[in-house]
Design a protein around this motif. Structure first.
Motif, PDB file in Angstrom:
ATOM      1  N   ALA A 124     -23.650  13.570 -14.971  1.00 46.04           N
ATOM      2  CA  ALA A 124     -22.590  13.327 -15.942  1.00 46.04           C
ATOM      3  C   ALA A 124     -22.096  11.882 -15.876  1.00 46.04           C
ATOM      4  O   ALA A 124     -21.818  11.256 -16.908  1.00 46.04           O
ATOM      5  N   THR A 125     -21.998  11.346 -14.667  1.00 44.74           N
ATOM      6  CA  THR A 125     -21.525   9.969 -14.485  1.00 44.74           C
ATOM      7  C   THR A 125     -22.519   8.968 -15.067  1.00 44.74           C
ATOM      8  O   THR A 125     -22.127   8.006 -15.746  1.00 44.74           O
ATOM      9  N   ALA A 126     -23.809   9.178 -14.810  1.00 45.15           N
ATOM     10  CA  ALA A 126     -24.834   8.294 -15.355  1.00 45.15           C
ATOM     11  C   ALA A 126     -24.864   8.352 -16.878  1.00 45.15           C
ATOM     12  O   ALA A 126     -25.003   7.324 -17.553  1.00 45.15           O
ATOM     13  N   THR A 127     -24.723   9.555 -17.409  1.00 45.03           N
ATOM     14  CA  THR A 127     -24.706   9.708 -18.866  1.00 45.03           C
ATOM     15  C   THR A 127     -23.517   8.985 -19.474  1.00 45.03           C
ATOM     16  O   THR A 127     -23.635   8.268 -20.483  1.00 45.03           O
ATOM     17  N   ALA A 128     -22.348   9.162 -18.853  1.00 45.21           N
ATOM     18  CA  ALA A 128     -21.138   8.521 -19.369  1.00 45.21           C
ATOM     19  C   ALA A 128     -21.260   7.004 -19.373  1.00 45.21           C
ATOM     20  O   ALA A 128     -20.736   6.330 -20.279  1.00 45.21           O
ATOM     21  N   ALA A 129     -21.956   6.452 -18.384  1.00 43.85           N
ATOM     22  CA  ALA A 129     -22.143   4.994 -18.333  1.00 43.85           C
ATOM     23  C   ALA A 129     -22.932   4.510 -19.549  1.00 43.85           C
ATOM     24  O   ALA A 129     -22.611   3.467 -20.143  1.00 43.85           O
ATOM     25  N   LEU A 130     -23.963   5.263 -19.936  1.00 45.90           N
ATOM     26  CA  LEU A 130     -24.741   4.895 -21.124  1.00 45.90           C
ATOM     27  C   LEU A 130     -23.936   5.100 -22.398  1.00 45.90           C
ATOM     28  O   LEU A 130     -23.981   4.279 -23.320  1.00 45.90           O
ATOM     29  N   VAL A 131     -23.212   6.211 -22.463  1.00 48.17           N
ATOM     30  CA  VAL A 131     -22.378   6.481 -23.638  1.00 48.17           C
ATOM     31  C   VAL A 131     -21.350   5.369 -23.818  1.00 48.17           C
ATOM     32  O   VAL A 131     -21.132   4.866 -24.934  1.00 48.17           O
ATOM     33  N   ASP A 132     -20.724   4.953 -22.734  1.00 46.58           N
ATOM     34  CA  ASP A 132     -19.744   3.867 -22.798  1.00 46.58           C
ATOM     35  C   ASP A 132     -20.397   2.558 -23.245  1.00 46.58           C
ATOM     36  O   ASP A 132     -19.801   1.776 -23.994  1.00 46.58           O
ATOM     37  N   ALA A 133     -21.636   2.325 -22.793  1.00 50.80           N
ATOM     38  CA  ALA A 133     -22.318   1.067 -23.087  1.00 50.80           C
ATOM     39  C   ALA A 133     -22.643   0.909 -24.568  1.00 50.80           C
ATOM     40  O   ALA A 133     -22.648  -0.212 -25.094  1.00 50.80           O
ATOM     41  N   VAL A 134     -22.896   2.015 -25.263  1.00 50.23           N
ATOM     42  CA  VAL A 134     -23.304   1.919 -26.673  1.00 50.23           C
ATOM     43  C   VAL A 134     -22.173   2.224 -27.641  1.00 50.23           C
ATOM     44  O   VAL A 134     -22.352   2.132 -28.861  1.00 50.23           O
ATOM     45  N   ARG A 135     -21.015   2.557 -27.130  1.00 49.08           N
ATOM     46  CA  ARG A 135     -19.935   3.077 -27.972  1.00 49.08           C
ATOM     47  C   ARG A 135     -19.588   2.164 -29.139  1.00 49.08           C
ATOM     48  O   ARG A 135     -19.325   2.613 -30.247  1.00 49.08           O
ATOM     49  N   SER A 136     -19.582   0.867 -28.925  1.00 48.53           N
ATOM     50  CA  SER A 136     -19.182  -0.067 -29.983  1.00 48.53           C
ATOM     51  C   SER A 136     -20.368  -0.805 -30.590  1.00 48.53           C
ATOM     52  O   SER A 136     -20.208  -1.871 -31.186  1.00 48.53           O
ATOM     53  N   HIS A 137     -21.563  -0.228 -30.475  1.00 50.81           N
ATOM     54  CA  HIS A 137     -22.779  -0.909 -30.944  1.00 50.81           C
ATOM     55  C   HIS A 137     -23.596  -0.040 -31.890  1.00 50.81           C
ATOM     56  O   HIS A 137     -24.826  -0.054 -31.860  1.00 50.81           O
ATOM     57  N   GLY A 138     -22.936   0.722 -32.748  1.00 52.88           N
ATOM     58  CA  GLY A 138     -23.667   1.575 -33.669  1.00 52.88           C
ATOM     59  C   GLY A 138     -23.246   3.017 -33.500  1.00 52.88           C
ATOM     60  O   GLY A 138     -22.218   3.327 -32.892  1.00 52.88           O
ATOM     61  N   HIS A 139     -24.079   3.920 -34.020  1.00 59.30           N
ATOM     62  CA  HIS A 139     -23.732   5.338 -34.006  1.00 59.30           C
ATOM     63  C   HIS A 139     -24.657   6.165 -33.117  1.00 59.30           C
ATOM     64  O   HIS A 139     -24.606   7.389 -33.143  1.00 59.30           O
ATOM     65  N   ALA A 140     -25.508   5.515 -32.335  1.00 63.49           N
ATOM     66  CA  ALA A 140     -26.526   6.232 -31.558  1.00 63.49           C
ATOM     67  C   ALA A 140     -25.897   7.167 -30.534  1.00 63.49           C
ATOM     68  O   ALA A 140     -24.920   6.817 -29.872  1.00 63.49           O
ATOM     69  N   THR A 260     -29.750  -2.605 -21.330  1.00 61.84           N
ATOM     70  CA  THR A 260     -30.523  -2.733 -22.561  1.00 61.84           C
ATOM     71  C   THR A 260     -30.022  -1.834 -23.691  1.00 61.84           C
ATOM     72  O   THR A 260     -30.321  -2.082 -24.864  1.00 61.84           O
ATOM     73  N   ALA A 261     -29.268  -0.797 -23.363  1.00 63.68           N
ATOM     74  CA  ALA A 261     -28.862   0.190 -24.363  1.00 63.68           C
ATOM     75  C   ALA A 261     -28.034  -0.398 -25.519  1.00 63.68           C
ATOM     76  O   ALA A 261     -28.247  -0.011 -26.673  1.00 63.68           O
ATOM     77  N   PRO A 262     -27.090  -1.325 -25.272  1.00 64.65           N
ATOM     78  CA  PRO A 262     -26.298  -1.836 -26.399  1.00 64.65           C
ATOM     79  C   PRO A 262     -27.147  -2.489 -27.494  1.00 64.65           C
ATOM     80  O   PRO A 262     -26.915  -2.242 -28.689  1.00 64.65           O
ATOM     81  N   ALA A 263     -28.112  -3.302 -27.117  1.00 63.41           N
ATOM     82  CA  ALA A 263     -28.956  -3.959 -28.120  1.00 63.41           C
ATOM     83  C   ALA A 263     -29.802  -2.941 -28.873  1.00 63.41           C
ATOM     84  O   ALA A 263     -30.049  -3.096 -30.078  1.00 63.41           O
ATOM     85  N   ILE A 264     -30.238  -1.903 -28.179  1.00 65.27           N
ATOM     86  CA  ILE A 264     -31.032  -0.859 -28.832  1.00 65.27           C
ATOM     87  C   ILE A 264     -30.157  -0.086 -29.814  1.00 65.27           C
ATOM     88  O   ILE A 264     -30.562   0.195 -30.951  1.00 65.27           O
ATOM     89  N   ALA A 265     -28.950   0.255 -29.411  1.00 60.95           N
ATOM     90  CA  ALA A 265     -28.035   0.974 -30.302  1.00 60.95           C
ATOM     91  C   ALA A 265     -27.700   0.149 -31.534  1.00 60.95           C
ATOM     92  O   ALA A 265     -27.552   0.689 -32.641  1.00 60.95           O
ATOM     93  N   ALA A 266     -27.599  -1.163 -31.369  1.00 63.84           N
ATOM     94  CA  ALA A 266     -27.232  -2.044 -32.475  1.00 63.84           C
ATOM     95  C   ALA A 266     -28.294  -2.095 -33.566  1.00 63.84           C
ATOM     96  O   ALA A 266     -28.011  -2.558 -34.681  1.00 63.84           O
ATOM     97  N   THR A 267     -29.499  -1.627 -33.291  1.00 67.34           N
ATOM     98  CA  THR A 267     -30.553  -1.609 -34.312  1.00 67.34           C
ATOM     99  C   THR A 267     -30.323  -0.537 -35.359  1.00 67.34           C
ATOM    100  O   THR A 267     -30.981  -0.540 -36.405  1.00 67.34           O
TER     101      THR A 267
END
Length: 291
Positions: A124-140, A260-267
């Protein structure tokens, strides 16, 4: 103080019918052929224990119902109070569960409860870190894969949801996912998609993995429901999203990290899937403290 929860709504616990066989098997493995001979030798029968399971580091909690069940399966006389439900963010020293009952029973169940609770909370902690990382970079949305611990898939996928993520397939039988080896053996993207479409029912979604934009164009011509854009850089992903133009669900995959997740989400992709949040997430350290 009300705990901060990562998910928008309270996460319903998994049915006990699913969870109990897993916890029971773990307890049987630990108890072996003679039970907890250390505790039975050292702790008086009448000893009573009141304690808490506390976080040793910051993170997101998952598996509280599993931990509770480990104690109560050993002894129904043990009472467990949940202070931090699944999806709660915790800081070091904060209490997740409070337990009270016969000391022998609590000590015998402690390791199984902590093994599962720490493991699931780590996911859950690892998932939340990714969710937080992409939150403001698209809708992924962050989604997990089938790269789970054998026997623990239902629990680990539940932990992903506790961290704010979503689930991909639960098994081989709930959706069609055509991978590169399927394509190679079937004779290409078109052949694989056409065979799948002819074989499955109208309610079954079909996703296909593509490595190039040419493969993507072919998949779109045939009519895939979703495309897995594998190991594409952000520029290629952006072009892929443009070509899809909402005709299919777009999923990015391949060596996804918090960096790397924010740049990927921004696509503009719809989903970002990763296996490491279930197969390689470190545990969230917790411990039983006796009051």
């Amino acid at each position: 103080m009300k705990p901060i929860v990562t998910t928008q709504d309270a996460l319903a616990p998994l049915p006990r019918l699913l969870v109990e066989p897993i916890v029971r098997a773990a307890l049987l493995e630990d108890l072996g052929r003679a039970g907890d001979i250390t505790t039975d030798a050292v702790i008086p029968t009448e000893a009573w224990l009141r304690g808490t399971i506390d976080a040793r580091e910051p993170g997101v909690v998952a598996g509280v119902d599993v931990g509770l069940l480990a104690f109560t399966l050993i002894d129904p006389a043990v009472t467990v109070v949940i202070d931090r439900p699944d999806g709660s963010r915790v800081n070091p020293g904060e209490t997740v569960l409070r337990v009270e009952g016969p000391a022998r029973s609590i000590l015998s169940a402690e390791r199984v409860a902590l093994n599962l609770l720490c493991r699931l909370s780590g996911i859950a902690t690892a998932t939340a870190a990714l969710v937080d990382a992409v939150r403001s970079h698209g809708h992924a949305r962050i989604v997990c894969t089938r790269k789970t611990t054998p026997g623990l898939r239902a629990l680990e996928k539940h932990a992903v949801r506790a961290g704010g993520g979503a689930n991909h397939r639960f098994g081989l039988d709930d959706a069609v996912l055509i991978k590169d080896n399927h394509i190679a053996i079937a004779g290409g993207v078109r052949a694989a998609l056409e065979r799948a479409r002819a074989a499955v029912g109208h309610l079954v979604k079909i996703e296909i993995e593509v490595d190039t934009l040419d493969q993507l164009d072919e998949a779109l011509e045939v009519g895939a429901d979703a495309v897995l854009l594998d190991n594409m850089n952000p520029d290629t992903l952006s072009e892929a999203v443009r070509r899809v133009n909402k005709r299919a669900i777009t999923e990015a995959s391949g060596r996804i990290t918090v960096a790397t997740a924010p740049a990927i989400a921004a696509t503009g992709v719809d989903l970002i899937s990763t296996g490491w949040i279930t197969h390689s997430a470190p545990i969230l350290d917790m411990g039983l403290d006796v009051a």
